[in-house]
Every structure is written in structure tokens, then in C-alpha cells.
Design a protein around this motif. Structure first.
Motif, PDB file in Angstrom:
ATOM      1  N   VAL A  11      16.468  -8.959 -18.868  1.00  0.00           N
ATOM      2  CA  VAL A  11      16.818  -8.208 -19.939  1.00  0.00           C
ATOM      3  C   VAL A  11      15.764  -7.403 -20.786  1.00  0.00           C
ATOM      4  O   VAL A  11      15.854  -6.407 -21.114  1.00  0.00           O
ATOM      5  CB  VAL A  11      17.480  -9.433 -21.170  1.00  0.00           C
ATOM      6  CG1 VAL A  11      17.924  -8.709 -22.222  1.00  0.00           C
ATOM      7  CG2 VAL A  11      18.729  -9.889 -20.379  1.00  0.00           C
ATOM      8  N   ARG A  12      14.697  -8.231 -20.900  1.00  0.00           N
ATOM      9  CA  ARG A  12      13.508  -7.533 -21.741  1.00  0.00           C
ATOM     10  C   ARG A  12      13.012  -6.251 -20.698  1.00  0.00           C
ATOM     11  O   ARG A  12      12.810  -5.225 -21.279  1.00  0.00           O
ATOM     12  CB  ARG A  12      12.119  -8.574 -21.733  1.00  0.00           C
ATOM     13  CG  ARG A  12      12.449  -9.682 -23.058  1.00  0.00           C
ATOM     14  CD  ARG A  12      12.923  -9.027 -24.036  1.00  0.00           C
ATOM     15  NE  ARG A  12      12.806 -10.125 -25.158  1.00  0.00           N
ATOM     16  CZ  ARG A  12      13.542  -9.771 -26.446  1.00  0.00           C
ATOM     17  NH1 ARG A  12      14.275  -8.838 -26.630  1.00  0.00           N
ATOM     18  NH2 ARG A  12      13.456 -10.922 -27.144  1.00  0.00           N
ATOM     19  N   LEU A  13      13.014  -6.378 -19.554  1.00  0.00           N
ATOM     20  CA  LEU A  13      12.608  -5.361 -18.740  1.00  0.00           C
ATOM     21  C   LEU A  13      13.676  -4.015 -18.732  1.00  0.00           C
ATOM     22  O   LEU A  13      13.259  -2.867 -18.743  1.00  0.00           O
ATOM     23  CB  LEU A  13      12.349  -5.631 -17.141  1.00  0.00           C
ATOM     24  CG  LEU A  13      11.254  -6.545 -16.895  1.00  0.00           C
ATOM     25  CD1 LEU A  13      11.279  -6.881 -15.299  1.00  0.00           C
ATOM     26  CD2 LEU A  13       9.624  -5.746 -17.073  1.00  0.00           C
ATOM     27  N   ALA A  14      14.885  -4.358 -18.815  1.00  0.00           N
ATOM     28  CA  ALA A  14      15.902  -3.467 -19.082  1.00  0.00           C
ATOM     29  C   ALA A  14      15.784  -2.966 -20.216  1.00  0.00           C
ATOM     30  O   ALA A  14      16.022  -1.768 -20.307  1.00  0.00           O
ATOM     31  CB  ALA A  14      17.310  -4.229 -18.843  1.00  0.00           C
ATOM     32  N   GLN A  15      15.486  -3.443 -21.475  1.00  0.00           N
ATOM     33  CA  GLN A  15      15.409  -3.176 -22.681  1.00  0.00           C
ATOM     34  C   GLN A  15      13.774  -2.168 -22.900  1.00  0.00           C
ATOM     35  O   GLN A  15      13.999  -1.046 -23.493  1.00  0.00           O
ATOM     36  CB  GLN A  15      15.278  -4.129 -23.682  1.00  0.00           C
ATOM     37  CG  GLN A  15      16.385  -4.811 -24.002  1.00  0.00           C
ATOM     38  CD  GLN A  15      16.432  -6.111 -24.972  1.00  0.00           C
ATOM     39  OE1 GLN A  15      15.296  -6.669 -24.854  1.00  0.00           O
ATOM     40  NE2 GLN A  15      17.390  -6.679 -25.645  1.00  0.00           N
ATOM     41  N   THR A  16      12.964  -2.454 -21.907  1.00  0.00           N
ATOM     42  CA  THR A  16      11.807  -1.716 -21.816  1.00  0.00           C
ATOM     43  C   THR A  16      12.107  -0.368 -21.229  1.00  0.00           C
ATOM     44  O   THR A  16      11.757   1.082 -21.645  1.00  0.00           O
ATOM     45  CB  THR A  16      10.936  -2.316 -20.867  1.00  0.00           C
ATOM     46  OG1 THR A  16      10.491  -3.437 -21.577  1.00  0.00           O
ATOM     47  CG2 THR A  16       9.551  -1.403 -20.790  1.00  0.00           C
ATOM     48  N   MET A  17      13.049  -0.490 -20.221  1.00  0.00           N
ATOM     49  CA  MET A  17      13.734   1.021 -19.613  1.00  0.00           C
ATOM     50  C   MET A  17      14.662   1.636 -20.880  1.00  0.00           C
ATOM     51  O   MET A  17      15.011   3.082 -20.455  1.00  0.00           O
ATOM     52  CB  MET A  17      14.220   0.675 -18.510  1.00  0.00           C
ATOM     53  CG  MET A  17      13.240   0.130 -17.412  1.00  0.00           C
ATOM     54  SD  MET A  17      14.205  -0.271 -16.037  1.00  0.00           S
ATOM     55  CE  MET A  17      14.836   1.310 -15.486  1.00  0.00           C
ATOM     56  N   GLY A  18      15.132   0.907 -21.681  1.00  0.00           N
ATOM     57  CA  GLY A  18      15.918   1.696 -22.564  1.00  0.00           C
ATOM     58  C   GLY A  18      17.434   1.408 -22.058  1.00  0.00           C
ATOM     59  O   GLY A  18      18.345   2.386 -22.467  1.00  0.00           O
ATOM     60  N   LEU A  19      17.874   0.573 -21.218  1.00  0.00           N
ATOM     61  CA  LEU A  19      19.054   0.537 -20.537  1.00  0.00           C
ATOM     62  C   LEU A  19      20.049   0.074 -21.682  1.00  0.00           C
ATOM     63  O   LEU A  19      21.443   0.104 -21.672  1.00  0.00           O
ATOM     64  CB  LEU A  19      18.992  -0.119 -19.340  1.00  0.00           C
ATOM     65  CG  LEU A  19      18.264   0.185 -18.253  1.00  0.00           C
ATOM     66  CD1 LEU A  19      18.482  -0.897 -17.066  1.00  0.00           C
ATOM     67  CD2 LEU A  19      18.668   1.463 -17.795  1.00  0.00           C
TER      68      LEU A  19
END
Length: 630
Positions: A300-308
Motif C-alpha cells: 500500500v505504501r509503495l502504491a501511495q508513493t506512485m500516487g495510485l
């Protein structure tokens, strides 16, 4: 008359701006016709009039080209590709590869919004200056550093042709329909054919010869995603259990190694997020749900890093990538919602970042995936209520109303099994019934928290009635489902649903002596006893029961013991209905300390929900010895 060079450049720059001003930024970016209005007709048609702006400059690519040519040949920086969403089209230089999502109130976003030609280069570097982005182009926690070392390491984990032909079919047919993590299956299958053709042509045979198109971080990320699907496929395959677990674990290990080669932690991508979701789901289905929970947090944190997680960050992405990102974030919500409902833990995802058309929530003929996505959004509301001013019972009644409304808008075969025509329709109908019944039981748990019903409380009576029906329907749907497919016996969430529902039927005073409920309990036990978890002396054997989590094995043993004891007391209960119920002895398969044994708990003194939690939520770790190194 001589003209200074800087004056000539100024005039040319102004003329260039005059030519560009005839088209808005999105039309210039896409090289499509613009009618010059604001918003223009093209932006209105594409449903993004808010970004129709004539003043946004399109930066030259010369800087990025020169930087790219200046890179050493051994550089392992990610290659620029059109589908990599961490490269926003607004930036065309090399720094776009290191894009990190920042909210509107961050310093980076404020500077970017006020940037001019004079300080634009400073804005592009501000993330690095403030320490807000990663700088490592290769994964630092492994030995493979040089391109040749990475290539040799990649060849060691590559999926082989026979592995793909055997196990991808299981993922496509058995796993994917009920948990569609892949955001674009058609595109994935096309890429899979490309990989198989490259494999047949011998592009992966020579460790000393790097094939450029398969050595990029993006290509390695795609290989990781392929290995993840094979892990899930192996889990649902017809291979015997010990070998099946070994294969699923090996594919997951290879997938994670490929993720490290693709530098997923420092350069996340869409393929990396999907691979992590499938690997986590496979861990969950093989009984390692706590590890799956922890891995999901990182995902989830990686997805948020990408702005998803927000639509605003995808405004300048190509339409295809935006659609894929939207689907992928909905899948992240799906995974987090189901785990949170099972564990009763707070979710970490949000659905507020994406705007949904109101008609989407009111449309009819919803498919199975569409219905499940909306159920999972409802699950987030169940676990994270926004309106704390209403009572728990009122909130449960409102949740049931929304769930019923959603069910009535699904396709007819999903609502009525008599309308199922194909085999797949029967399976989807039963899968949806299991998930819906589980949500009903969670919503109605306020009615099960008190041992005795509250007098003159119509709403509580409604919850008790719906709770009983939901628990029975969850068990019935599981029994019907497992008769047709291995999916419910191999899916952690479905195993959790049936065992928790059957346990509540066994210990709740409303259902404990009901003949229909007792019959369901016995049939559920028989299914687990005759399937992969064969038993020895009434206890699931360690070798055959590993596909269940420790909590579920404990629940199954407790259920068997409770049912046996209750059967011995059935005659006495008929003679003396007021007799107490002696708690069934729990079996601690981990032989750990630090918790109250189940046999010491009295269901008459606690609610059925609390009793269930005591069985399903036994601590797996002893934190009492954390005060010393040894």
C-alpha cells in the motif's frame, strides 16, 4: 544594423509561445486538434476540462537526451517506458524516473505550481535537495550490482516454458476470476506470448550475453509478476499438497527475487505492485496470513508513493495507464478490506482520492468483480465508521440496508442460483454468497455480544435474525461451493468465513441446539477431515494441515471438540434446558504461553464474539521476554 544574439533568441522564444498558445497543454501533449476555447471541446470530450490550460509550457527534451547520453554504459537506471506511471508526462527529463507523489500542500507541489522558466530546473531538483526521493538505481540489499551480475541472477529464477504452460492455466481459470488482481489480463497474456517466443528463440540461454530488452527494470518487474501468477496457479493446481506447497513457495521466492532485481522498493511500478499483491495473497492462502498482512502494508505504501491512491496524481498520465492505475488501486482496497474484516484490524487504504460517478453506485446488472469491489468499499465503512454519533445497532442496520441494496443490483444469476446457466455462473454465485454472508455476520455481531437478548428492542431482534440466517448461509454456500471446486478449500478468506461462521453457530445460544445448524457443523467438519487436512486421532496432522493457518486449525479442533461434547449433552439438555454449557477444550497446536487457554473460558460468562476471538486470535508471539538481548 547588427542584432544581439540574446535579443534574437528572445524574439524567437516569444514567437514560439505565440504558436503554442493556439492549443491547450493537453492537446499539445497528445498532438491532437484544439479549437482554442477554454475549456476546449477535446478536453471536455475526454472529461478533464479542469486541466485545459494554455499557459503550461512543454519542456524541451534536449536536457534529458544529453543526460541520457552522458550516463555510463554500466548504468542500471530504469528505462523510460510509456506505461511506467512513476514518470509523469509533465516532466520529460531524467528526473521523471525518480518521481515521488507529493500532496498539494507539500513544498514540492507548491514550488512546482508556481514554477517559471527561470526556476523550473530548481523545482525539478527540489525533491532531491529536500531528501524526498530515492537516489539508488539498484537494489542495495543484494550482491548483484553490475548489469552482468543482475543478468546472471535473473536467469536463475526465470520461469521455464513447461512451468508456464502447466501453472498459468490454473491461475487464469481458478484463481483470477475470484480475485482479479491483474489490472489488464488481455495485455498480460499478450506479453506472456512475447516472453514465450523470446524463450523459444534462445534469448535467455547465454549468461554472458545480456539481452537488452529483458534486462531493464520494467521487463524484470514483468517477469516477477509472471512468477507471482505461477505461485498462485501452483497453489490451486491438482498437485498433491506437499509438492504443491513447495512449488507455490518456490515461485513466490523467485518472484520476490526478481522484484529485488527490479529495485521495487526504490523504483516501484505497476507490475511490482501487482506482483506484491499476488505474492501476498498466495502467502495468505497457504496459511501465512500475518506475513501477508505485513507485506500488504508495504504494498500500500509503495502504491501511495506512485500516487495510485488519488486521481489528481494521474491527470497527466496516458488514458490507458490511468485506467489501469484506477483498477489497481481498487484491487488494493479489495485486499485490505477482506483482511481487515477477518482480523478486525483498522484499514490503511482510502477511497476518497478517486472520484466515482454517482451512477456507478446505482447501476444495475453488476458483475461479480463490480459487486465485490462495492462490497469491499462497504467493508471499509464497517471497519472505519465515519459517523460516530449513531449507535452501533443503528450503524449495523444501515450497513445491512446498503448491503441488501447492493445485492439487488447485481446480475440476476448472482442473486438467484436457479438463474445460473453456466458452470462459472454457479461458482461466482456461491463465492458472492459467501462474501455477502460474512459481511452480514460482521454487521450483526452487536446482537451476539450479549448472551441474553435485550427485551423490547426490535432492531436488535432484526440483527439476531439476520445473524442466524447469515451464518447458516455462509456455511451452506461453502458446502455447495466445495462440491464444485477446490477454490473455497484453498482460499484463506473463504476458509476463515466458514470456520468462524460454523464456530458461532456452535456456541451461540440462538443456534447451538438447532438441528439444522448442528447438521451444518458436522458436514463442515467432514469436508475438512476428508480433504487435504486428513486427520489422525481427531487432530489435523501437521504435514497435511499446513495449508490452513494456525488459527484455523485451532478453530477446527475446537469446533470438533465442542460438537462432540454437545452431542453427549443433547439428551440431558432436553430434560433440563437450564443446564450450563461447558466450554470445549481448545488445542494449542503451537504450545505457546502468554494467553488464557480456551478450556478455561466460559461461554456463559462472555459473548459468543469474545469467545470466537479467544479461539481465532491467539497471540503467535511471546512478547513477555523482550527486555533482554538473549
Amino acid at each position: 544594423m547588427s542584432i544581439r544574439r540574446d535579443e534574437a533568441d528572445r524574439v524567437l522564444r516569444l514567437k514560439s509561445r505565440e504558436r503554442e498558445s493556439h492549443a491547450c497543454y493537453p492537446c499539445r501533449k497528445r498532438k491532437v486538434k484544439c479549437d482554442g476555447n477554454q475549456p476546449c471541446r477535446t478536453c471536455q470530450k475526454r472529461k478533464h476540462p479542469q486541466i485545459c490550460d494554455f499557459d503550461i509550457p512543454v519542456h524541451s527534451r534536449r536536457r534529458s537526451t544529453s543526460q541520457h547520453l552522458a550516463q555510463p554504459a554500466s548504468s542500471t537506471a530504469p528505462q523510460a517506458v510509456t506505461e511506467t506511471v512513476d514518470q509523469p508526462p509533465v516532466q520529460n527529463d531524467d528526473s521523471s524516473k525518480n518521481y515521488v507523489y507529493s500532496g498539494d500542500n507539500s513544498v514540492v507541489s507548491i514550488l512546482r505550481s508556481r514554477a517559471s522558466d527561470a526556476n523550473d530546473s530548481m523545482v525539478r531538483e527540489v525533491s532531491s535537495v529536500l531528501g524526498l526521493q530515492n537516489t539508488l538505481n539498484s537494489y542495495p540489499f543484494m550482491d548483484s550490482k553490475t548489469p552482468s551480475e543482475k543478468w546472471e541472477s535473473l536467469l536463475q529464477v526465470l520461469p521455464q516454458r513447461m512451468e508456464i504452460l502447466k501453472f498459468f492455466h490454473y491461475y487464469r481459470v481458478t484463481a483470477y476470476p475470484y480475485n482479479p488482481i491483474l489490472a489488464d489480463m488481455d495485455r498480460f497474456e499478450a506479453d506472456l506470448c512475447t516472453y514465450l517466443n523470446a524463450h523459444a528463440l534462445g534469448e535467455f540461454k547465454d549468461p554472458g550475453k545480456i539481452t537488452d530488452r529483458w534486462a531493464t527494470d520494467k521487463s524484470i518487474g514483468h517477469i516477477s509478476l509472471l512468477l507471482a501468477t505461477l505461485a498462485a496457479g501452483a497453489h490451486y493446481s491438482d498437485v498433491e499438497h506437499p509438492r504443491r506447497l513447495e512449488l507455490a513457495t518456490d515461485f513466490a521466492r523467485r518472484s520476490f527475487h526478481a522484484l529485488r532485481l527490479a529495485n521495487f522498493l526504490f523504483r516501484p511500478s505497476l507490475d511490482a505492485i501487482q506482483a506484491l499483491l499476488i505474492v501476498g495473497n498466495t502467502l495468505q492462502n497457504t496459511g501465512q496470513s500475518d506475513a501477508a498482512w505485513a507485506l500488504l502494508g508495504t504494498t500500500v505504501r509503495l502504491a501511495q508513493t506512485m500516487g495510485l491512491h488519488t486521481e489528481r496524481s494521474t491527470i497527466h498520465w496516458p488514458e490507458y495507464v490511468r485506467t489501469k492505475a484506477r483498477k489497481l488501486w481498487s484491487t488494493v482496497v479489495w485486499q485490505d478490506s477482506l483482511l481487515c474484516l477477518c482480523y478486525d484490524r483498522p484499514p490503511i487504504v482510502s477511497v476518497t482520492g478517486w472520484s466515482f460517478d454517482h451512477a456507478h453506485f446505482e447501476q444495475n446488472d453488476l458483475s461479480y468483480p463490480e459487486t465485490m469491489h462495492l462490497i469491499c468499499r462497504l467493508g471499509l465503512d464497517i471497519m472505519r465508521p465515519e459517523n460516530l454519533g449513531i449507535t452501533e445497532v443503528d450503524r449495523a442496520i444501515e450497513g445491512l440496508r446498503r448491503l441488501d441494496n447492493l445485492g439487488q443490483r447485481s446480475q440476476h444469476y448472482l442473486r438467484n442460483r436457479e438463474s445460473c446457466i453456466t458452470f462459472q455462473q454457479n461458482l461466482e454465485h456461491l463465492a458472492l454468497r459467501m462474501h455477502t454472508s460474512f459481511c452480514v455476520s460482521v454487521l450483526c455481531r452487536p446482537a451476539m455480544k450479549q448472551f441474553q437478548p435485550q427485551p423490547l428492542n426490535p432492531q436488535a431482534d432484526i440483527l439476531r435474525t439476520r445473524a442466524k440466517a447469515g451464518l447458516i448461509d455462509a456455511s451452506t454456500a461453502f458446502l455447495d461451493f466445495q462440491a464444485l471446486s477446490v477454490v473455497p478449500l484453498r482460499s484463506w478468506s473463504m476458509v476463515h468465513t466458514v470456520l468462524s461462521s460454523t464456530l458461532l453457530l456452535c456456541i451461540w445460544e440462538e443456534t447451538r441446539h438447532d438441528p439444522e445448524c448442528r447438521s451444518l457443523q458436522q458436514r463442515v467438519i467432514d469436508v475438512f477431515s476428508s480433504s487435504d487436512s486428513r486427520t489422525t486421532e481427531g487432530t489435523p496432522s501437521e504435514s497435511d494441515g499446513q495449508w490452513l493457518s494456525a488459527r484455523h486449525i485451532r478453530a477446527l479442533v475446537t469446533l470438533r471438540s465442542a460438537l462432540d461434547r454437545e452431542g453427549d449433552r443433547a439428551a440431558n439438555y432436553q430434560e433440563d434446558p437450564g443446564m450450563g454449557f461447558e466450554a470445549a477444550p481448545g488445542v494449542d497446536i503451537n504450545n505457546q504461553d502468554g494467553y488464557v487457554p480456551v478450556e478455561m473460558l466460559d461461554p456463559f460468562g462472555i459473548s459468543p464474539v469474545t469467545y470466537l476471538d479467544s479461539i481465532m486470535n491467539v497471540p503467535l508471539f511471546d512478547f513477555t521476554q523482550e527486555n533482554g538481548f538473549l
